[in-house]
Design a protein around this motif. Structure first.
Motif, PDB file in Angstrom:
ATOM      1  N   SER A   4       0.825  -1.196   0.000  1.00  0.00           N
ATOM      2  CA  SER A   4       0.000   0.000   0.000  1.00  0.00           C
ATOM      3  C   SER A   4       0.868   1.259   0.000  1.00  0.00           C
ATOM      4  O   SER A   4       0.526   2.283  -0.578  1.00  0.00           O
ATOM      5  N   TYR A   5       2.024   1.125   0.597  1.00  0.00           N
ATOM      6  CA  TYR A   5       2.978   2.225   0.624  1.00  0.00           C
ATOM      7  C   TYR A   5       3.421   2.585  -0.798  1.00  0.00           C
ATOM      8  O   TYR A   5       3.359   3.736  -1.225  1.00  0.00           O
ATOM      9  N   ILE A   6       3.807   1.537  -1.545  1.00  0.00           N
ATOM     10  CA  ILE A   6       4.253   1.752  -2.927  1.00  0.00           C
ATOM     11  C   ILE A   6       3.118   2.330  -3.769  1.00  0.00           C
ATOM     12  O   ILE A   6       3.291   3.276  -4.543  1.00  0.00           O
ATOM     13  N   THR A   7       1.934   1.758  -3.590  1.00  0.00           N
ATOM     14  CA  THR A   7       0.784   2.243  -4.354  1.00  0.00           C
ATOM     15  C   THR A   7       0.557   3.725  -4.077  1.00  0.00           C
ATOM     16  O   THR A   7       0.286   4.511  -4.997  1.00  0.00           O
ATOM     17  N   ALA A   8       0.660   4.120  -2.829  1.00  0.00           N
ATOM     18  CA  ALA A   8       0.440   5.513  -2.466  1.00  0.00           C
ATOM     19  C   ALA A   8       1.434   6.416  -3.180  1.00  0.00           C
ATOM     20  O   ALA A   8       1.055   7.435  -3.768  1.00  0.00           O
ATOM     21  N   ILE A   9       2.703   5.988  -3.201  1.00  0.00           N
ATOM     22  CA  ILE A   9       3.730   6.793  -3.868  1.00  0.00           C
ATOM     23  C   ILE A   9       3.415   6.946  -5.350  1.00  0.00           C
ATOM     24  O   ILE A   9       3.451   8.034  -5.918  1.00  0.00           O
TER      25      ILE A   9
ATOM     26  N   SER B 130       8.867   2.653 -12.759  1.00  0.00           N
ATOM     27  CA  SER B 130       8.146   2.149 -11.584  1.00  0.00           C
ATOM     28  C   SER B 130       7.054   1.175 -11.984  1.00  0.00           C
ATOM     29  O   SER B 130       6.895   0.115 -11.384  1.00  0.00           O
ATOM     30  N   THR B 131       6.304   1.504 -13.056  1.00  0.00           N
ATOM     31  CA  THR B 131       5.267   0.560 -13.483  1.00  0.00           C
ATOM     32  C   THR B 131       5.891  -0.725 -14.011  1.00  0.00           C
ATOM     33  O   THR B 131       5.352  -1.815 -13.792  1.00  0.00           O
TER      34      THR B 131
END
Lengths: 359, 364
Positions: A4-9, B130-131
């Motif tokens: 979720s941390y990565i997604t937020a970034i 990143s993706t």
């Protein structure tokens, strides 16, 4: 947790990127049309039709001077609160004097280099000054300045002017085997009018055609559009107007030794749309009509071909045919010198196949 | 490396994996590159290059088919010995990373010039990297399935390319063959340098279901598709632009589409670009995946995820600190030549070694 941390970034990044390159319609003033004139001392005057986005008023016309079109546009920016934006530009008008200087691609570079500029904007040559032309239009009917290109688009459909835009003229100019023709506009008293076609040799304006001649030239070049009307004398004092329904052109090119024979065979099916004294029930009369019409159009075609050759404007693309099918001949000659001298004959026939709802 | 059943990919997935690895950054500039060598015969050059590519693919297939359950990094030691195989493995890993890095560089350059001139290029790099890391961390089957799904965009690209046909001049291709054989071969050489991506087959071959002949059929199909696809693109550009004009336009496809607009969508070039970004992404992902698999096997690890992350950010860093576009051009030229070694040279050499070993074995 980690995911979720990565997604937020990632989401934050997506929000950020828009900021640098966003262009809000409320922060720009759209350029709808541009007229470019030549001014002494290697300067250009650019007359721009720009929208007024805050007030609900018709577009206004602003003229600026600069050493190049881009420079003039930067000067335009100094006169405006918002940034001028050319991405919705509909038409570019070049003055005749500028086009005669013979380097229109230099002038137009700004439209080609910018990734956001509209390559499908129309282009026209203006008799006299583009500034005066646009000013007259803007004074008479400012609402219409937003639709200047419409006049050209409708004329294109009627085969009165060639169907070209910024992109297609560049292709034509840079092709050694063909030349271009552009719409030619101007003021008649205080009316904005289509005056016919402007003939180019390479980048240089070398001649003009009247609207009637332009239509014939387009037929010869096999560029008939949706509608094509011709008014030709049929008897003494009587004119017949025909609408061309179908046209078939055959271009035959024969290089024999040092000389070149070009013949254009144009066969058209037409519909009579105005002929007050005609009787179409009689086959003989119709045959006579066909004969006279063909003769008249032939005369017209000869005149147009002479004018094209005088202007050294190979709008028929004969050079392109030579490159494609007679390349050894093409390599021997200097087409720029050869084209005005070659022998082009045309035989045109009109065949009336319809006559409206009257006999 | 053990190949678990769950990691296996079907032949359809292989087909789209190859397509998506090959089609990417190059399609925008290929017509320009070939045209500068072969002029109006550029489309013939691409067809010829198609033959060369098919041969290369067959070499890669033949090599892989000798090792049904081992990929490149597994079978190198048996062919080259302990130390040389390490060197070649590292070579391949560096090559995969270099291609990914170049893709990133060119991607940033094109997006900056065409769409986002004010966005820092680092942000553009970061979005792609990143993706891509997110996807390349997954197993091969996830990646290939993604390749299959996004392939529905390929017909859209083709349909968009049909739009300009109406204002094209077919006469521009005549006389056919006017530039001469030498120019055509030069163009074909350029083309075969820039159409790469199928060498990833060496890494994923053991994961493909089916026997060798079935796989060969898929590979041949994909090479035929690619050849026709690229020929179509190049042909389209040749008949749209006049010679001198095309020599001035590095991304002719976008430029061509920019001059058309639909009632609803004004900028077709941006629509094309949006779809193109996906194909670039898959190229980048596939190379990143291949590189991290290589690193994983080089260090005898079980998981490639960390290496994907590291490799991705390495590309990002290198791209950020690469100088001007002339340097990019030099890197691109160099890599084109290097690719020949890794795509065709080394596989052919390895194949010869296999045959020699077999001969010796028969001799005894």
């Amino acid at each position: 947790m980690k995911k979720s941390y990565i997604t937020a970034i990632l989401l934050v990044v997506f929000l950020l990127t828009g900021c640098w390159d966003q262009r809000l319609l409320k922060d720009v003033r759209l350029l709808l049309g541009v007229g470019i004139d030549y001014q002494k001392g290697n300067k250009v005057i650019m007359s721009s039709v720009v929208t007024r986005n805050l007030e609900k008023k018709p577009p206004e016309l602003i003229s600026t001077t600069g050493s190049t079109p881009r420079d003039a546009r930067i000067n335009l920016q100094r006169k405006l609160i918002y940034v001028p934006d050319a991405s919705k530009n509909r038409i570019v008008m070049l003055s005749e004097a500028l086009a005669r200087k013979g380097s229109i691609l230099e002038v137009l570079d700004v439209f080609y280099r910018d990734p956001r500029s509209a390559l499908n904007a129309k282009i026209a040559i203006v008799k006299g000054k583009a500034k005066d032309f646009l000013e007259t239009q803007s004074k008479d009917n400012p609402d219409l300045t937003a639709f200047l290109d419409r006049q050209i688009v409708t004329s294109e459909a009627a085969t009165i002017v060639p169907d070209v835009d910024l992109q297609s003229i560049r292709t034509g100019i840079l092709d050694p085997g063909e030349d271009i023709m552009m719409p030619y506009m101007g003021l008649n008293k205080s009316n904005v009018e289509i005056l016919g076609g402007a003939l180019f040799h390479g980048q240089k304006l070398t001649g003009t055609l009247t609207p009637g001649e332009t239509t014939v030239a387009l037929l010869l070049a096999n560029q008939k559009n949706k509608q094509t009307t011709l008014t030709l004398p049929i008897e003494k004092g009587v004119q017949m107007t025909v609408n061309i329904l179908q046209s078939k052109r055959k271009l035959t090119i024969q290089p024999t030794g040092q000389s070149l024979k070009v013949s254009i065979d144009l066969q058209m099916n037409a519909e009579a749309i105005e002929m007050p004294f005609g009787d179409f029930s009689d086959q003989k009369t119709v045959a006579k009509f066909n004969h006279t019409l063909s003769e008249e159009i032939n005369k017209e075609a000869d005149k147009v071909i002479k004018k094209l050759q005088a202007a050294n404007c190979d709008v028929l693309g004969i050079g392109r045919q030579l490159i494609a099918h007679h390349s050894s001949y093409w390599n021997q000659i200097d087409w720029n010198k050869e084209y005005p001298k070659i022998n082009i004959t045309s035989s045109t026939t009109i065949n009336l196949t319809r006559n409206g709802i009257l006999e | 490396m053990g190949t678990r059943q769950a990691d296996k990919i079907s032949r359809l997935e292989l087909f789209f994996f190859i397509l998506q690895s090959v089609i990417g950054i190059g399609i925008l500039s290929l017509p320009y590159t070939v045209f500068s060598e072969s002029k109006t015969d550029a489309w013939i050059a691409v067809l010829l290059a198609g033959i060369a590519i098919t041969i290369n693919m067959m070499i890669n297939w033949k090599l892989s088919s000798h090792f049904p359950s081992a990929n490149l990094f597994d079978f190198l030691p048996t062919l080259l010995g302990k130390y040389l195989s390490k060197a070649v493995s590292v070579g391949y890993i560096v090559y995969f990373l270099a291609v990914a890095y170049l893709v990133l560089l060119l991607f940033g350059d094109i997006i900056t010039r065409w769409v986002l001139p004010r966005t820092p290029v680092l942000a553009i790099y970061f979005l792609l990297v990143s993706t891509s890391i997110y996807l390349a961390r997954e197993s091969l089957s996830v990646i290939t399935r993604f390749c299959v799904i996004v392939s529905i965009f390929l017909p859209v690209l083709l349909i968009l390319m049909l739009v300009p046909l109406n204002s094209s001049h077919f006469i521009y291709i005549f006389p056919i063959g006017q530039t001469g054989l030498e120019a055509i071969f030069k163009g074909a050489k350029e083309t075969s340098f820039s159409i790469i991506g199928y060498e990833l087959l060496l890494v994923i071959y053991p994961f493909v279901k089916g026997n060798h002949t079935q796989i060969r059929k898929v590979i041949l199909l994909s090479s035929a598709f690619l050849t026709l696809f690229y020929t179509f693109l190049v042909f389209n550009c040749v008949i749209f632009f006049s010679s001198e004009e095309l020599e001035q336009i590095p991304e002719p496809i976008l430029y061509m589409l920019k001059s058309f607009s639909f009632r609803v969508i004004e900028r077709i070039d941006l629509l094309f670009l949006s779809i193109w970004i996906v194909t670039v992404l898959t190229t980048f992902v596939n190379y990143l995946f291949a590189a991290s698999i290589g690193i994983k096997q080089l260090f005898h690890q079980n998981d490639h995820r960390h290496f994907t992350l590291a490799a991705g950010f390495l590309c990002l860093l290198c791209a950020e600190f690469t100088g001007d576009r002339f340097l990019v051009q030099k890197i691109s030229d160099f890599l084109a030549k290097a690719s020949f070694l890794f795509v065709a040279g080394i596989p052919l050499l390895l194949l010869l070694i296999i045959y020699m070993k077999k001969l010796r074995w028969h001799g005894r």
